[in-house]
Design an enzyme around this catalytic site. Structure first.
Site, PDB file in Angstrom:
ATOM      1  N   SER A 142     -10.030   5.704  11.271  1.00 31.12           N
ATOM      2  CA  SER A 142     -11.161   4.939  10.710  1.00 31.12           C
ATOM      3  C   SER A 142     -11.662   4.159  11.669  1.00 31.12           C
ATOM      4  O   SER A 142     -11.184   3.678  12.701  1.00 31.12           O
ATOM      5  CB  SER A 142     -10.364   4.171   9.651  1.00 31.12           C
ATOM      6  OG  SER A 142     -11.398   3.105   9.239  1.00 31.12           O
ATOM      7  N   TYR A 166      -3.533  -2.261   7.554  1.00 30.97           N
ATOM      8  CA  TYR A 166      -4.410  -0.950   7.556  1.00 30.97           C
ATOM      9  C   TYR A 166      -4.977  -0.636   8.937  1.00 30.97           C
ATOM     10  O   TYR A 166      -4.922   0.288   9.555  1.00 30.97           O
ATOM     11  CB  TYR A 166      -5.172  -0.930   6.201  1.00 30.97           C
ATOM     12  CG  TYR A 166      -5.899   0.374   6.166  1.00 30.97           C
ATOM     13  CD1 TYR A 166      -5.135   1.720   6.054  1.00 30.97           C
ATOM     14  CD2 TYR A 166      -7.222   0.295   6.606  1.00 30.97           C
ATOM     15  CE1 TYR A 166      -6.014   2.782   5.924  1.00 30.97           C
ATOM     16  CE2 TYR A 166      -8.041   1.570   6.425  1.00 30.97           C
ATOM     17  CZ  TYR A 166      -7.383   2.679   6.209  1.00 30.97           C
ATOM     18  OH  TYR A 166      -8.198   4.093   6.096  1.00 30.97           O
TER      19      TYR A 166
HETATM   20  N1  LIG Z   1     -11.784   6.521   1.874  1.00 27.28           N
HETATM   21  C1  LIG Z   1     -12.344   6.008   3.087  1.00 27.28           C
HETATM   22  O1  LIG Z   1     -13.476   5.214   2.798  1.00 27.28           O
HETATM   23  C2  LIG Z   1     -11.645   6.225   4.412  1.00 27.28           C
HETATM   24  C3  LIG Z   1     -12.351   5.624   5.508  1.00 27.28           C
HETATM   25  C4  LIG Z   1     -11.773   5.678   6.600  1.00 27.28           C
HETATM   26  C5  LIG Z   1     -10.633   6.582   6.865  1.00 27.28           C
HETATM   27  N2  LIG Z   1      -9.964   6.935   5.847  1.00 27.28           N
HETATM   28  C6  LIG Z   1      -8.908   7.771   6.049  1.00 27.28           C
HETATM   29  O2  LIG Z   1      -9.004   9.144   5.514  1.00 27.28           O
HETATM   30  C7  LIG Z   1      -7.642   9.717   5.227  1.00 27.28           C
HETATM   31  C8  LIG Z   1      -7.862   9.909   3.568  1.00 27.28           C
HETATM   32  O3  LIG Z   1      -7.905   9.033   2.847  1.00 27.28           O
HETATM   33  P1  LIG Z   1      -8.661   9.136   1.249  1.00 27.28           P
HETATM   34  O4  LIG Z   1      -9.760   8.066   1.302  1.00 27.28           O
HETATM   35  O5  LIG Z   1      -8.927  10.451   1.013  1.00 27.28           O
HETATM   36  O6  LIG Z   1      -7.345   8.617   0.455  1.00 27.28           O
HETATM   37  P2  LIG Z   1      -6.660   9.084  -0.850  1.00 27.28           P
HETATM   38  O7  LIG Z   1      -7.655   9.378  -1.728  1.00 27.28           O
HETATM   39  O8  LIG Z   1      -5.942   7.628  -1.151  1.00 27.28           O
HETATM   40  O9  LIG Z   1      -5.742  10.309  -0.337  1.00 27.28           O
HETATM   41  C9  LIG Z   1      -4.570   9.674   0.566  1.00 27.28           C
HETATM   42  C10 LIG Z   1      -3.522  11.072   0.502  1.00 27.28           C
HETATM   43  O10 LIG Z   1      -2.582  10.823   1.321  1.00 27.28           O
HETATM   44  C11 LIG Z   1      -1.377  11.006   0.492  1.00 27.28           C
HETATM   45  N3  LIG Z   1      -0.353  10.383   0.753  1.00 27.28           N
HETATM   46  C12 LIG Z   1       0.092   9.028   1.038  1.00 27.28           C
HETATM   47  N4  LIG Z   1       1.215   8.509   1.546  1.00 27.28           N
HETATM   48  C13 LIG Z   1       1.851   9.976   1.686  1.00 27.28           C
HETATM   49  C14 LIG Z   1       3.140  10.163   2.270  1.00 27.28           C
HETATM   50  N5  LIG Z   1       3.912   9.189   2.508  1.00 27.28           N
HETATM   51  N6  LIG Z   1       3.689  11.454   2.271  1.00 27.28           N
HETATM   52  C15 LIG Z   1       2.429  12.468   2.129  1.00 27.28           C
HETATM   53  N7  LIG Z   1       1.253  12.022   1.469  1.00 27.28           N
HETATM   54  C16 LIG Z   1       0.937  10.709   1.568  1.00 27.28           C
HETATM   55  C17 LIG Z   1      -1.900  10.841  -0.755  1.00 27.28           C
HETATM   56  O11 LIG Z   1      -0.849  11.323  -1.643  1.00 27.28           O
HETATM   57  P3  LIG Z   1      -0.584  10.506  -3.174  1.00 27.28           P
HETATM   58  O12 LIG Z   1      -1.688  11.237  -4.031  1.00 27.28           O
HETATM   59  O13 LIG Z   1       0.946  11.225  -3.395  1.00 27.28           O
HETATM   60  O14 LIG Z   1      -0.587   9.274  -2.960  1.00 27.28           O
HETATM   61  C18 LIG Z   1      -3.110  11.223  -0.855  1.00 27.28           C
HETATM   62  O15 LIG Z   1      -3.234  12.758  -0.825  1.00 27.28           O
HETATM   63  C19 LIG Z   1      -6.922   8.766   5.133  1.00 27.28           C
HETATM   64  O16 LIG Z   1      -6.289   8.812   6.715  1.00 27.28           O
HETATM   65  C20 LIG Z   1      -7.692   7.414   5.176  1.00 27.28           C
HETATM   66  O17 LIG Z   1      -7.202   6.251   6.100  1.00 27.28           O
HETATM   67  C21 LIG Z   1     -10.686   6.943   4.669  1.00 27.28           C
END
Ligand SMILES: NC(=O)c1ccc[n+]([C@@H]2O[C@H](COP(=O)([O-])OP(=O)(O)OC[C@H]3O[C@@H](n4cnc5c(N)ncnc54)[C@H](OP(=O)(O)O)[C@@H]3O)[C@@H](O)[C@H]2O)c1
Length: 243
Positions: A142, A166
């Site tokens: 991020s 984070y």
């Molecule tokens: N959304 C944003 O604005 C944003 C911005 C910058 C970077 N990111 C990055 O993008 C990536 C995806 O984020 P997202 O926004 O799509 O988040 P999200 O919707 O919360 O999805 C996160 C995913 O990670 C899984 N996860 C969490 N802990 C885990 C574990 N111990 N083992 C296996 N799976 C696990 C979750 O599974 P469960 O359903 O089982 O919890 C879910 O599938 C992350 O790396 C995040 O830091 C997101």
């Protein structure tokens, strides 16, 4: 054994990870849907298959050594190899997490998932990636992990909230990624870091302004780099992100 490109996306049951799986599947790739919860994983695999993706479920909790080992074994048995690993799974640890008040346990939990989880999964998958003709690793980070952007944001809070767990976990991930790049220089493995932008997902209570599909695009791009593509860099849609 499949002749298709084989990919694994961690945390692929929802959000950006799901859309990365969909995007790679749309290229005709076989995509392992890494997810820790059986029901959520099966639902995602069914949905991807209904959309025409050659998806298969990979039980995977990135915080668990045995789970990562079993995931690698499953992919080896099912596909015989792995070409692309997208380390997408992450947690925020919940907000607020100001450094003056944060519970140290929150930091440990976030680092265990966002940093050590990536190391654990990468190392479990590396023996297969090393055998691939064009291996790629994409670590989903991020821009809140960019020290340059954090220091520019001081006082203005333009790069996410003040967060002692984070944001530094993503800085740590970026730093670890560069160590992989150094160790694996001279191999054909391209390793890059992606920022998806501010995406509406569970991670931020759906406050993001981009769609998960838009957020997935940079990871798909880095997963499909040509053999002479970049390695050891940090990208968002608009280009290079400063470390
Ligand atoms: N959304 C944003 O604005 C944003 C911005 C910058 C970077 N990111 C990055 O993008 C990536 C995806 O984020 P997202 O926004 O799509 O988040 P999200 O919707 O919360 O999805 C996160 C995913 O990670 C899984 N996860 C969490 N802990 C885990 C574990 N111990 N083992 C296996 N799976 C696990 C979750 O599974 P469960 O359903 O089982 O919890 C879910 O599938 C992350 O790396 C995040 O830091 C997101």
């Amino acid at each position: 054994m499949s002749e298709r490109t084989i990919a694994l996306v961690t945390g692929a049951n929802k959000g950006i990870g799901y859309e990365i799986a969909a995007g790679l599947g749309a290229l005709g790739w076989s995509v392992g849907v890494g997810a820790r919860d059986d029901r959520r994983r099966e639902t995602a695999v069914e949905k991807l298959r209904a959309a025409g993706v050659d998806a298969f479920g990979v039980p995977l909790d990135v915080t668990d050594d045995a789970s990562a080992t079993a995931a690698a074994r499953l992919i080896e048995e099912r596909a015989g190899r792995l070409d692309v690993l997208v380390n997408n799974a992450a947690i925020t640890g919940g907000m607020p997490q100001e450094p003056t008040r944060v519970d140290p346990a929150t930091i440990r939990t976030v680092v265990e998932t966002n940093v050590i989880g990536v190391i654990r999964v990468t190392n479990a998958m590396l023996p297969m990636l090393r055998r691939s003709a064009s291996p790629r690793i994409v670590n989903m980070s991020s821009s809140v992990g960019s020290l340059t952007r954090q220091s520019e944001a001081a006082g203005e809070l333009t790069v996410g909230p003040v967060a002692a767990a984070y944001s530094p976990s993503k800085t740590f991930l970026n730093a670890v990624t560069l160590q992989y790049v150094r160790e694996l220089s001279g191999t054909n493995i391209l390793i890059n870091v992606a920022c998806p932008g501010y995406v509406a997902t569970d991670l931020n209570g759906f406050r993001g302004v981009r769609t998960p599909e838009q957020g997935a695009a940079i990871a798909v791009k880095l997963a499909t780099l040509p053999d002479d593509g970049p390695t050891g860099q940090f990208f968002e849609d608009a280009g290079v992100v400063p470390w």
